[in-house]
Write an enzyme that holds these catalytic residues in place. Structure first.
Site, mmCIF file in Angstrom:
data_model
loop_
_atom_site.group_PDB
_atom_site.id
_atom_site.type_symbol
_atom_site.label_atom_id
_atom_site.label_comp_id
_atom_site.label_asym_id
_atom_site.label_seq_id
_atom_site.Cartn_x
_atom_site.Cartn_y
_atom_site.Cartn_z
ATOM 1 N N TYR A 42 -15.805 -42.920 -3.029
ATOM 2 C CA TYR A 42 -17.134 -43.528 -2.996
ATOM 3 C C TYR A 42 -18.233 -42.469 -2.874
ATOM 4 O O TYR A 42 -19.315 -42.741 -2.368
ATOM 5 C CB TYR A 42 -17.240 -44.518 -1.841
ATOM 6 C CG TYR A 42 -16.461 -45.793 -2.063
ATOM 7 C CD1 TYR A 42 -17.067 -46.918 -2.605
ATOM 8 C CD2 TYR A 42 -15.116 -45.858 -1.746
ATOM 9 C CE1 TYR A 42 -16.349 -48.081 -2.823
ATOM 10 C CE2 TYR A 42 -14.386 -47.019 -1.956
ATOM 11 C CZ TYR A 42 -15.009 -48.129 -2.493
ATOM 12 O OH TYR A 42 -14.291 -49.284 -2.704
ATOM 13 N N SER A 43 -17.962 -41.274 -3.355
ATOM 14 C CA SER A 43 -18.871 -40.151 -3.170
ATOM 15 C C SER A 43 -20.136 -40.275 -4.013
ATOM 16 O O SER A 43 -20.080 -40.315 -5.253
ATOM 17 C CB SER A 43 -18.144 -38.852 -3.520
ATOM 18 O OG SER A 43 -19.043 -37.776 -3.586
#
Length: 279
Positions: A42-43
């Site tokens: 989820y960067s």
């Protein structure tokens, strides 16, 4: 700029500066034909690199921590839609991503000409980009505060401050004593020197990366702010003001990182830093 109003601040004034630090970190990192970087599933950093690559015609590779899961989540789907090639490293190898052994293997696979950008984007070029932020603050101030994950934003802000101003970073990781050394290292790599006008506060991580407590949850609900980075910083500022850490009349600029339009539930999902290993 919006002012944070909380009775705990007393005579300390806090102004919110919304600033997406990802483009700042990337500004001087985009002079490559091919770019590889790291991040969790989820960067926001992965997404930002992919979007920058699409805009500037740069081939991008995202090395994701863990195993592939299909269908892709919205962050990775966006990165792939921007043309980023996604590959994966198991968690043991990912912990060693900064070692020459792992980097040599990545270059063997993706080509010796590929530039490798660290997780979170913090390097000397990123520091120079973030150093431009203080010059864009439109009001008078005494202190600039920011959340700290890898240290690049704080290193740059401190380097760009006018004389007599100081920077205070709030670590979002538990056990982040290493950050002081990281910030100093980044400043040396960017400018060949360090500054003494900054500090890292380690007391407001609330249990670690992406962790929370009822008190922090209540603060997030009250002010409707992102919870992994921004809320911890703002809670810390208010608490320090209540404790008298800021002199009456101090004007604080709090840098609200990330894109204002990004939903809180997306921002708050685990990223590559949830292991507490920012390299």
């Amino acid at each position: 700029m919006e002012e944070l109003l909380d009775p705990g601040l007393g005579r300390v004034r806090v102004f919110l500066m919304h600033d997406d630090n990802k483009p700042r970190k990337l500004k001087y990192n985009l002079g490559h034909r091919r770019l590889l970087t790291f991040g969790g599933a989820y960067s926001n950093h992965i997404r930002a690199v992919a979007e920058a690559g699409a805009r500037h015609g740069i081939e991008t590779v995202g090395v994701i921590r863990g195993e592939e899961h299909l269908p892709l989540n919205p962050v990775l789907a966006r990165a792939a839609a921007c043309g980023m090639t996604l590959t994966y490293l198991d968690r043991a190898a990912y912990r060693r991503k900064h070692t020459e052994e792992v980097r040599a293997a990545l270059r063997a696979r993706w080509g010796a000409d590929i530039a490798i950008l660290p997780e979170g984007g913090s390097n000397a070029a990123a520091v120079r980009g973030c150093a431009e932020l203080p010059g864009e603050i439109p009001i008078g101030y005494d202190v600039v505060c920011c959340p700290v994950g890898t240290g690049g934003t704080l290193a740059g802000i401190a380097a760009g401050l006018p004389e007599g101003r100081r920077a205070l970073g709030f670590a979002v990781l538990k056990g982040a004593g290493f950050l002081e050394g990281e910030v100093a290292r980044l400043q040396r790599e960017a400018y060949g020197r360090t500054w003494s006008n900054w500090a890292v506060n380690l007391d407001y991580h609330f249990g670690g990366y992406a962790k929370s407590t009822p008190a922090l949850d209540a603060f997030i609900a009250k002010y409707r702010v992102e919870g992994v980075y921004v809320a911890k910083m703002l809670y810390g500022i208010v608490d320090l003001a209540r404790r008298g850490a800021f002199a009456p009349g101090t004007r604080v600029v709090a840098v609200v990182t990330g894109q204002p339009s990004t939903p809180v539930d997306v921002c708050a999902a685990p990223t590559g830093f949830d292991s507490g290993e920012p390299r």
